[in-house]
Enzyme design. Structure first.
Site, PDB file in Angstrom:
ATOM      1  N   CYS A  27       1.148  38.875 -26.959  1.00  0.00           N
ATOM      2  CA  CYS A  27      -0.109  38.135 -27.022  1.00  0.00           C
ATOM      3  C   CYS A  27      -1.123  38.909 -26.190  1.00  0.00           C
ATOM      4  O   CYS A  27      -1.026  40.127 -26.063  1.00  0.00           O
ATOM      5  CB  CYS A  27       0.074  36.694 -26.536  1.00  0.00           C
ATOM      6  SG  CYS A  27       0.694  36.561 -24.852  1.00  0.00           S
ATOM      7  N   VAL A  28      -2.080  38.226 -25.603  1.00  0.00           N
ATOM      8  CA  VAL A  28      -3.160  38.919 -24.917  1.00  0.00           C
ATOM      9  C   VAL A  28      -2.680  39.606 -23.641  1.00  0.00           C
ATOM     10  O   VAL A  28      -3.149  40.675 -23.281  1.00  0.00           O
ATOM     11  CB  VAL A  28      -4.299  37.928 -24.593  1.00  0.00           C
ATOM     12  CG1 VAL A  28      -5.433  38.625 -23.858  1.00  0.00           C
ATOM     13  CG2 VAL A  28      -4.828  37.313 -25.883  1.00  0.00           C
TER      14      VAL A  28
END
Length: 609
Positions: A27-28
């Site tokens: 993810c980020v």
């Protein structure tokens, strides 16, 4: 050679080796692993590795928190471990909640970065137009707007591909299903089908394509089984599309749109009751959701609203929570005299301005729980202030300072920009002032630490928990054990199916599959016993536990029984490593039995100094 090669190699080794990786996405800020056997992952070693913020076991995933350079680390891990974007090697057993969150992450996360990039382009376009550099009729405005809008308009194409890949079907079938739903001549017009007139719009939608691809999966599996190999490469996708797309367009899609609209309206109705109260709650719990790795749920709700053309207030409440956290850590950095805290706090508050708060949360606030609670309360105030100023998400954007373009209302970008700057200022100042008042350096406690070190350096003997033949770890057919990644020790090939306590102590960990158990002795020695290789795949079959986590045990107490014959018939090796996982706390780990020797439960097996 990649920039993060050394870090990637360290991560692969400390999660149990590439053979222990079932799947990997990011993810980020996090690498999200599914591991074959999580007991092989060395949490403490990973946490102490430079370049890693922390590790978490959440939502059925083993999460390694990296920070904003996670895409580069992800790429190097994939290359070194010889996997593409997602290694497929089976699925471990997860609860319904874990499966749901894992599915959402797998579908949405690969698209988040591009969504944010396109959203920032739309925000930049609005600002430049507002400043008078060009009008919304100029070619440059039209082109930038087209680029920014493209992913939102054609979102079913992206999500169709991601969904198909996640559920392990041909990803290009998912892509074409999404493209068919976006075809202009069947969107928003009357289409006569099967005696009925259908008028539906699937551009800028999320749920319809996911459900249609889910229906296509069993169809693909069925046709691949019954159609001859020589023609299945084109006949199977043709038949899948022929059935799934009309069915989806006529039945599944309209129902999915109704469900999406219903969820969106339900969330927005809560907001309408009291925007400020909603902002207070969401802002207050946002960091807690990050810690448990479930914040993706709010992100998905926001995306659902935005791509349908409805500005989203819910995720907007979280925008400036990062600023309160950054303000708090900045105050700590200025006030503390602790050199180690200063070293951690400096990069933490700098990265906080760009929306990456994991270094602040895991490195500074969570170890000081009072300040984590204070940061959540400050986040609640930031959420309430955002609601009071009427800010909403109009598109996706980046994080921290780069998140502000998401809040710009195309109808009045100047006004919303001023309000966003006010909200950011309020949040930063509140976090800074409260932290400056409440924070003070902790008193050092050297005596206690010296006592712990002294206690752990005493000689201790670990008794054999099994009867059988002794062999060195180097002969174990698993690199996580043979390379002593998890710690030093010895292995026993059992002759009877029982495990007994190797010393007086406490059961610290008992895996649900009952194939591995961990203890801490009364003197502080930490030991894990891993029964067999890859036996996690048996999912507890043939194993029976006679203790539970937290139980106090005495040397020789019965812990686990297992069926040797049945496990061997299933094709599994029963070589059982006995590992001292806190090896670094001791001067030496000495095996007291030679390779090939016969050992009985209770015999002296390992001496630690």
């Amino acid at each position: 050679m990649g920039k993060y090669d050394l870090l990637a190699k360290d991560i692969i080794k400390k999660v149990g080796g590439k053979d222990n990786i079932l799947s990997l996405v990011h993810c980020v800020t996090r690498l999200r692993f599914q591991l074959k056997d999580e007991s092989l992952a060395d949490d403490e070693a990973l946490k102490q590795t430079e370049g890693i913020i922390t590790v978490m076991r959440s939502s059925g995933q083993y999460q390694v928190v990296i920070g904003n350079h996670v895409p580069q680390v992800f790429a190097d891990v994939c290359r070194i471990a010889n996997i593409s974007s997602e290694k497929e090697g089976g699925q471990k057993k997860m609860s319904f909640r874990e499966k749901s969150l894992d599915l959402i992450s797998g579908i949405m996360m690969p698209a988040i970065g591009i969504l944010c990039a396109c959203g920032m382009l739309k925000g930049l376009n609005s600002i430049l137009s507002y400043l008078g550099l060009y009008s919304n009729e100029d070619g440059i405005y039209i082109l930038l707007n087209a680029i920014g809008d493209s992913i939102f308009y054609f979102f079913p194409v992206v999500i169709g591909y991601n969904t198909a890949k996640k559920i392990e079907m041909n990803p290009f079938l998912g892509l074409i299903i999404g493209a068919a739903l976006c075809y202009p001549t069947i969107n928003g017009v009357d289409v006569p089908l099967f005696g009925h007139v259908i008028n539906a719009t699937y551009t800028s939608t999320l749920l319809p394509v996911i459900l249609i691809v889910a229906i296509a999966k069993p169809l693909e599996k069925f046709f691949n089984r019954v159609i001859p190999d020589m023609v299945k490469t084109f006949i199977t996708p043709m038949l899948v599309l022929l059935i799934s797309v009309p069915l989806g367009y006529v039945v599944i899609g309209p129902l999915a749109n109704m469900l999406s609209n219903g969820i969106s309206q339900a969330v927005l109705s809560v907001y309408k009751i009291s925007p400020i109260a909603a902002g207070f709650l969401v802002g207050g719990f946002w960091q807690v959701m990050i810690v448990f790795g479930v914040h993706i749920v709010l992100v998905v709700l926001c995306i659902t609203n935005i791509i349908s053309g409805t500005p989203d207030p819910i995720l907007a409440f979280t925008t400036f929570v990062t600023f309160t956290t950054t303000g708090m850590v900045l105050a700590m950095w200025l006030k503390t005299k602790d050199k180690s805290l200063k070293q951690i706090a400096l990069p933490a508050w700098i990265s906080g301005f760009f929306g990456v708060t994991e270094p602040a949360i895991y490195g500074i606030l969570l170890p000081r729980m009072k300040h984590f609670v204070i940061s959540c309360l400050c986040g609640a105030v930031a959420g309430a202030a955002t609601a009071a100023l009427g800010l909403k998400y109009h598109t996706m954007a980046g994080m921290g300072l780069f998140e502000i373009p998401a809040l710009l209302d195309p109808a009045q970008p100047g006004v919303s920009l001023v309000r966003a700057v006010i909200a950011a200022g309020i949040s930063l100042v509140i976090g800074f002032v409260v932290s400056f008042i409440t924070f003070k350096d902790e008193e050092p406690s050297q005596t206690k630490g010296e006592e712990i070190v002294s206690e752990k350096c005493k000689k201790e003997v670990i008794a054999s928990p099994l009867s059988g033949k002794v062999k060195p770890l180097s002969q174990i057919n698993d690199s996580a054990f043979s390379n002593e990644t998890l710690g030093k020790g010895i292995a026993v090939t059992p002759s009877e199916g029982k495990v007994t306590a190797p010393f007086n102590g406490t059961v610290m960990m008992l895996f649900p599959t009952k194939h591995a158990i961990g203890f801490m002795s009364d003197q502080g020695c930490e030991v894990i016993i891993h029964i067999g290789m890859d036996t996690v795949r048996l999912d507890g079959k043939y194993f029976e536990a006679h203790v539970k986590e937290g139980d106090k045990v005495k040397k020789g107490d019965l812990l686990i029984t297992f069926d040797i014959d049945a496990i061997e018939k299933e094709g599994y090796s029963l070589d059982t490593p006995v590992i001292v996982t806190n090896t670094n706390d001791y001067m030496d780990i000495i095996a007291m039995m030679e390779s090939g020797s016969t050992v009985h439960c209770g015999d002296d097996l390992i001496t630690i100094l």
